[in-house]
Design a protein around this motif. Structure first.
Motif, PDB file in Angstrom:
ATOM      1  N   PRO A   1     -13.107  44.279 -36.118  1.00 49.91           N
ATOM      2  CA  PRO A   1     -14.488  43.827 -35.885  1.00 49.91           C
ATOM      3  C   PRO A   1     -14.584  42.330 -35.581  1.00 49.91           C
ATOM      4  O   PRO A   1     -15.485  41.913 -34.862  1.00 49.91           O
ATOM      5  CB  PRO A   1     -15.177  44.177 -37.208  1.00 49.91           C
ATOM      6  CG  PRO A   1     -14.393  45.305 -37.761  1.00 49.91           C
ATOM      7  CD  PRO A   1     -12.976  45.039 -37.379  1.00 49.91           C
ATOM      8  N   VAL A   2     -13.646  41.542 -36.135  1.00 47.39           N
ATOM      9  CA  VAL A   2     -13.708  40.097 -35.882  1.00 47.39           C
ATOM     10  C   VAL A   2     -13.508  39.782 -34.405  1.00 47.39           C
ATOM     11  O   VAL A   2     -14.017  38.786 -33.891  1.00 47.39           O
ATOM     12  CB  VAL A   2     -12.659  39.356 -36.752  1.00 47.39           C
ATOM     13  CG1 VAL A   2     -11.236  39.671 -36.290  1.00 47.39           C
ATOM     14  CG2 VAL A   2     -12.908  37.853 -36.714  1.00 47.39           C
TER      15      VAL A   2
ATOM     16  N   TYR B   1     -19.651  35.692 -17.457  1.00 46.23           N
ATOM     17  CA  TYR B   1     -20.505  36.457 -18.369  1.00 46.23           C
ATOM     18  C   TYR B   1     -20.337  37.959 -18.148  1.00 46.23           C
ATOM     19  O   TYR B   1     -20.269  38.742 -19.107  1.00 46.23           O
ATOM     20  CB  TYR B   1     -21.968  36.058 -18.160  1.00 46.23           C
ATOM     21  CG  TYR B   1     -22.909  36.706 -19.147  1.00 46.23           C
ATOM     22  CD1 TYR B   1     -23.095  36.168 -20.412  1.00 46.23           C
ATOM     23  CD2 TYR B   1     -23.587  37.879 -18.810  1.00 46.23           C
ATOM     24  CE1 TYR B   1     -23.949  36.770 -21.331  1.00 46.23           C
ATOM     25  CE2 TYR B   1     -24.441  38.486 -19.719  1.00 46.23           C
ATOM     26  CZ  TYR B   1     -24.611  37.928 -20.979  1.00 46.23           C
ATOM     27  OH  TYR B   1     -25.440  38.535 -21.880  1.00 46.23           O
ATOM     28  N   GLU B   2     -20.278  38.364 -16.873  1.00 47.53           N
ATOM     29  CA  GLU B   2     -20.076  39.780 -16.562  1.00 47.53           C
ATOM     30  C   GLU B   2     -18.742  40.271 -17.115  1.00 47.53           C
ATOM     31  O   GLU B   2     -18.661  41.379 -17.685  1.00 47.53           O
ATOM     32  CB  GLU B   2     -20.127  39.997 -15.049  1.00 47.53           C
ATOM     33  CG  GLU B   2     -21.508  39.782 -14.440  1.00 47.53           C
ATOM     34  CD  GLU B   2     -21.483  39.879 -12.927  1.00 47.53           C
ATOM     35  OE1 GLU B   2     -20.405  40.198 -12.370  1.00 47.53           O
ATOM     36  OE2 GLU B   2     -22.529  39.632 -12.301  1.00 47.53           O
ATOM     37  N   ALA B   3     -17.691  39.447 -16.940  1.00 51.18           N
ATOM     38  CA  ALA B   3     -16.369  39.838 -17.439  1.00 51.18           C
ATOM     39  C   ALA B   3     -16.364  39.922 -18.962  1.00 51.18           C
ATOM     40  O   ALA B   3     -15.791  40.858 -19.552  1.00 51.18           O
ATOM     41  CB  ALA B   3     -15.318  38.836 -16.958  1.00 51.18           C
ATOM     42  N   LEU B   4     -17.021  38.952 -19.612  1.00 52.72           N
ATOM     43  CA  LEU B   4     -17.083  38.969 -21.074  1.00 52.72           C
ATOM     44  C   LEU B   4     -17.919  40.150 -21.585  1.00 52.72           C
ATOM     45  O   LEU B   4     -17.603  40.754 -22.618  1.00 52.72           O
ATOM     46  CB  LEU B   4     -17.675  37.656 -21.590  1.00 52.72           C
ATOM     47  CG  LEU B   4     -16.768  36.418 -21.461  1.00 52.72           C
ATOM     48  CD1 LEU B   4     -17.556  35.151 -21.788  1.00 52.72           C
ATOM     49  CD2 LEU B   4     -15.555  36.534 -22.383  1.00 52.72           C
ATOM     50  N   HIS B   5     -18.992  40.450 -20.842  1.00 54.37           N
ATOM     51  CA  HIS B   5     -19.837  41.577 -21.240  1.00 54.37           C
ATOM     52  C   HIS B   5     -19.070  42.889 -21.110  1.00 54.37           C
ATOM     53  O   HIS B   5     -19.186  43.784 -21.980  1.00 54.37           O
ATOM     54  CB  HIS B   5     -21.097  41.631 -20.382  1.00 54.37           C
ATOM     55  CG  HIS B   5     -22.129  42.578 -20.890  1.00 54.37           C
ATOM     56  ND1 HIS B   5     -22.213  43.889 -20.481  1.00 54.37           N
ATOM     57  CD2 HIS B   5     -23.130  42.421 -21.817  1.00 54.37           C
ATOM     58  CE1 HIS B   5     -23.203  44.489 -21.093  1.00 54.37           C
ATOM     59  NE2 HIS B   5     -23.790  43.623 -21.918  1.00 54.37           N
ATOM     60  N   LYS B   6     -18.265  42.997 -20.045  1.00 53.24           N
ATOM     61  CA  LYS B   6     -17.431  44.198 -19.890  1.00 53.24           C
ATOM     62  C   LYS B   6     -16.392  44.259 -21.015  1.00 53.24           C
ATOM     63  O   LYS B   6     -16.142  45.342 -21.594  1.00 53.24           O
ATOM     64  CB  LYS B   6     -16.722  44.133 -18.530  1.00 53.24           C
ATOM     65  CG  LYS B   6     -15.769  45.305 -18.261  1.00 53.24           C
ATOM     66  CD  LYS B   6     -16.519  46.611 -18.170  1.00 53.24           C
ATOM     67  CE  LYS B   6     -15.632  47.741 -17.648  1.00 53.24           C
ATOM     68  NZ  LYS B   6     -14.460  48.018 -18.499  1.00 53.24           N
ATOM     69  N   LEU B   7     -15.828  43.094 -21.341  1.00 52.88           N
ATOM     70  CA  LEU B   7     -14.864  43.054 -22.446  1.00 52.88           C
ATOM     71  C   LEU B   7     -15.544  43.416 -23.764  1.00 52.88           C
ATOM     72  O   LEU B   7     -14.971  44.121 -24.610  1.00 52.88           O
ATOM     73  CB  LEU B   7     -14.240  41.664 -22.538  1.00 52.88           C
ATOM     74  CG  LEU B   7     -13.193  41.462 -23.645  1.00 52.88           C
ATOM     75  CD1 LEU B   7     -11.996  42.383 -23.434  1.00 52.88           C
ATOM     76  CD2 LEU B   7     -12.754  39.990 -23.687  1.00 52.88           C
ATOM     77  N   TYR B   8     -16.778  42.949 -23.937  1.00 54.27           N
ATOM     78  CA  TYR B   8     -17.534  43.254 -25.149  1.00 54.27           C
ATOM     79  C   TYR B   8     -17.740  44.757 -25.300  1.00 54.27           C
ATOM     80  O   TYR B   8     -17.592  45.320 -26.407  1.00 54.27           O
ATOM     81  CB  TYR B   8     -18.888  42.539 -25.101  1.00 54.27           C
ATOM     82  CG  TYR B   8     -19.784  42.848 -26.276  1.00 54.27           C
ATOM     83  CD1 TYR B   8     -19.632  42.192 -27.483  1.00 54.27           C
ATOM     84  CD2 TYR B   8     -20.781  43.831 -26.171  1.00 54.27           C
ATOM     85  CE1 TYR B   8     -20.450  42.476 -28.574  1.00 54.27           C
ATOM     86  CE2 TYR B   8     -21.597  44.123 -27.250  1.00 54.27           C
ATOM     87  CZ  TYR B   8     -21.431  43.442 -28.451  1.00 54.27           C
ATOM     88  OH  TYR B   8     -22.241  43.747 -29.521  1.00 54.27           O
ATOM     89  N   GLU B   9     -18.071  45.418 -24.220  1.00 57.31           N
ATOM     90  CA  GLU B   9     -18.266  46.866 -24.266  1.00 57.31           C
ATOM     91  C   GLU B   9     -16.966  47.577 -24.625  1.00 57.31           C
ATOM     92  O   GLU B   9     -16.956  48.525 -25.437  1.00 57.31           O
ATOM     93  CB  GLU B   9     -18.785  47.372 -22.918  1.00 57.31           C
ATOM     94  CG  GLU B   9     -20.205  46.907 -22.604  1.00 57.31           C
ATOM     95  CD  GLU B   9     -20.663  47.348 -21.228  1.00 57.31           C
ATOM     96  OE1 GLU B   9     -19.798  47.749 -20.412  1.00 57.31           O
ATOM     97  OE2 GLU B   9     -21.880  47.289 -20.963  1.00 57.31           O
ATOM     98  N   ASP B  10     -15.843  47.113 -24.018  1.00 57.17           N
ATOM     99  CA  ASP B  10     -14.546  47.738 -24.316  1.00 57.17           C
ATOM    100  C   ASP B  10     -14.144  47.516 -25.780  1.00 57.17           C
ATOM    101  O   ASP B  10     -13.667  48.441 -26.453  1.00 57.17           O
ATOM    102  CB  ASP B  10     -13.471  47.178 -23.389  1.00 57.17           C
ATOM    103  CG  ASP B  10     -13.699  47.572 -21.948  1.00 57.17           C
ATOM    104  OD1 ASP B  10     -14.462  48.533 -21.698  1.00 57.17           O
ATOM    105  OD2 ASP B  10     -13.126  46.912 -21.041  1.00 57.17           O
ATOM    106  N   VAL B  11     -14.331  46.280 -26.249  1.00 60.55           N
ATOM    107  CA  VAL B  11     -13.955  45.967 -27.634  1.00 60.55           C
ATOM    108  C   VAL B  11     -14.868  46.707 -28.608  1.00 60.55           C
ATOM    109  O   VAL B  11     -14.420  47.204 -29.665  1.00 60.55           O
ATOM    110  CB  VAL B  11     -13.995  44.445 -27.883  1.00 60.55           C
ATOM    111  CG1 VAL B  11     -13.752  44.128 -29.359  1.00 60.55           C
ATOM    112  CG2 VAL B  11     -12.963  43.742 -27.015  1.00 60.55           C
ATOM    113  N   SER B  12     -16.164  46.768 -28.260  1.00 58.75           N
ATOM    114  CA  SER B  12     -17.110  47.475 -29.128  1.00 58.75           C
ATOM    115  C   SER B  12     -16.708  48.932 -29.288  1.00 58.75           C
ATOM    116  O   SER B  12     -16.740  49.494 -30.403  1.00 58.75           O
ATOM    117  CB  SER B  12     -18.526  47.390 -28.533  1.00 58.75           C
ATOM    118  OG  SER B  12     -19.443  48.087 -29.354  1.00 58.75           O
ATOM    119  N   LEU B  13     -16.299  49.542 -28.190  1.00 55.95           N
ATOM    120  CA  LEU B  13     -15.825  50.923 -28.255  1.00 55.95           C
ATOM    121  C   LEU B  13     -14.544  51.013 -29.086  1.00 55.95           C
ATOM    122  O   LEU B  13     -14.379  51.934 -29.900  1.00 55.95           O
ATOM    123  CB  LEU B  13     -15.587  51.450 -26.839  1.00 55.95           C
ATOM    124  CG  LEU B  13     -15.074  52.892 -26.739  1.00 55.95           C
ATOM    125  CD1 LEU B  13     -16.077  53.869 -27.371  1.00 55.95           C
ATOM    126  CD2 LEU B  13     -14.817  53.266 -25.272  1.00 55.95           C
ATOM    127  N   GLY B  14     -13.660  49.997 -28.893  1.00 52.94           N
ATOM    128  CA  GLY B  14     -12.406  49.990 -29.648  1.00 52.94           C
ATOM    129  C   GLY B  14     -12.630  49.820 -31.135  1.00 52.94           C
ATOM    130  O   GLY B  14     -11.893  50.383 -31.952  1.00 52.94           O
TER     131      GLY B  14
END
Length: 427
Positions: free
Chosen positions: A186-187, A165-178
């Motif tokens: 966005p998909v 979950y932590e790794a996915l949340h970090k990925l989510y933040e990176d993708v959200s910024l991207g």
């Protein structure tokens, strides 16, 4: 239960919310608190008492009795056999109210060997109670191992899911910024959100499974505790001899074989008792009594030897012998079946251990590969050379492999204990 252990239990229950309970503490609690073990231990005491009772029965019994009667005409206190010349002094006293007090001792002289056989049967029953106690205790201890290691596995799976979950949340933040700067579609963010929700659900499921595991431990240890933290354990690995040698060890040690052998011997003794029903019963009796009435009393004593034997019972004894013989034959088959079952259990435990060890070695390699793949896929995606789907799969595979390492590690420990259990060795 000794005083030291009572003190230990009191302290444990008083401060159970302040610390976690280890595997050794759980086993100790189960040995002293588990209802099934306590019941099995009490059954040994009951069997011993019945054995002493059967021994006492061969010495017969002493009975006290008393009676009082009122008649409408005077009655002689004792039977009167007149002799000539008849004088008043030779006539026993008589009375309307007669009271009799007596003491009697009856001794079984011969009962077709039933008493001796009953002593042997209760002695065998005592051994069965002891074997059942050992079987119950071993089963409970193994169950504690199994449940505790299951709890440890779930704890590690939970940790792996939380790290996922932590790794996915970090990925989510990176993708959200991207997505904001137009680097990612966005998909892709929706795909990460989907995996995050699945991981949340998985974490919740594992937590519920841990609660259920704690409840199972409470049942085994006989306490009501919610603070099972499942401390890490390190059960040293053990080398086992070849399979043929394992069979020999199990046959020598397993209480199940001892138990069914005792049941076979009991059935054999019951068959002998059934056959001896054609023999007579002989008893010796001595009685001393005082008969009182009308202000007088007369002492009386007698001894007798009497025998009885049924002549015709419409086939009752014959059918009793037939059924007892069938029960005896069944116990012999039970012994054979138990022998086959034990060999099957040993083989099953042996093969499962080999499989668990192979899976552990494979999971170490899989974790190493999965970690490298995850690192590469994340780098590829962030540089625009990869796909979000591949990245999510790589993350999922890594944390699955991480959980499998711990799962297989504890599975090896459990299978080693299971093999020890099937061998009848000390757990």
């Amino acid at each position: 239960m000794n005083g030291k252990f009572l003190t230990y239990i009191f302290i444990l229950l008083a401060f159970k919310s302040a610390f976690s309970l280890s595997l050794d503490e759980a086993i100790k609690l189960a040995k002293h608190q588990n209802p099934s073990i306590l019941k099995a231990k009490n059954s040994i005491k009951i069997a011993k008492e019945k054995h002493y009772q059967s021994i006492a029965s061969k010495f017969g019994e002493v009975d006290l009795s008393a009676s009082t009667s009122k008649f409408n005409t005077p009655r002689l206190l004792i039977p009167f056999a007149p002799t000539l010349p008849l004088t008043p002094s030779k006539i026993p006293p008589s009375a309307y109210n007669i009271t009799t007090a007596s003491i009697s001792y009856t001794l079984p002289v011969f009962t077709g060997f039933r008493l001796l056989k009953n002593i042997k049967i209760t002695d065998l029953s005592k051994e069965i109670a002891k074997d059942t106690y050992h079987l119950t205790k071993r089963q409970i201890i193994f169950n504690v191992y199994s449940i505790y290691l299951t709890g440890l596995t779930l704890k590690k799976e939970l940790q792996a899911e939380e790290k996922r979950y932590e790794a996915l949340h970090k990925l989510y933040e990176d993708v959200s910024l991207g997505v904001k700067i137009g680097k990612f579609a966005p998909v892709d963010l929706m795909k990460v959100q989907y995996e995050l929700e699945l991981t949340k659900a998985s974490i919740k499921t594992i937590k519920e499974q841990i609660k259920s595991t704690k409840g199972a431990l409470n049942s085994l240890t006989g306490i009501d505790n919610t603070n099972w933290h499942f401390e890490p354990v390190n059960i040293p690995g053990k080398k086992f001899p070849p399979l043929d040698k394992l069979y020999e060890i199990a046959i020598k040690n397993r209480y199940e074989l001892k138990l069914v052998k005792s049941q076979e011997n009991i059935a054999k003794e019951k068959l002998f008792i059934a056959k001896s029903s054609y023999l007579p019963d002989i008893y010796f009796n001595y009685t001393y009594q005082k008969i009182m009435g009308g202000g007088a009393e007369e002492p009386q004593w007698s001894y007798s030897l009497y025998a009885s034997m049924p002549i015709f019972d419409f086939g009752k004894r014959y059918f009793d012998i037939i059924s007892s013989n069938e029960e005896y034959l069944n116990t012999k088959e039970d012994y054979k079946q138990t022998l086959f079952d034990i060999k099957k259990q040993v083989l099953d435990a042996y093969t499962k251990l080999q499989s668990a060890r192979a899976n552990l070695l494979a999971s170490y390699k899989a974790e190493s590969y999965a970690e490298e793949v995850m690192r590469i896929e994340e780098l590829k995606y962030k540089t625009g050379a990869g796909d979000m789907y591949d990245t999510l799969i790589a993350i999922s595979n890594f944390f699955n492999s991480l959980a499998n390492v711990y799962k297989n590690k504890y599975q090896v420990m459990l299978m080693e204990k299971y093999l020890e259990y099937t061998l009848g060795e000390k757990l």
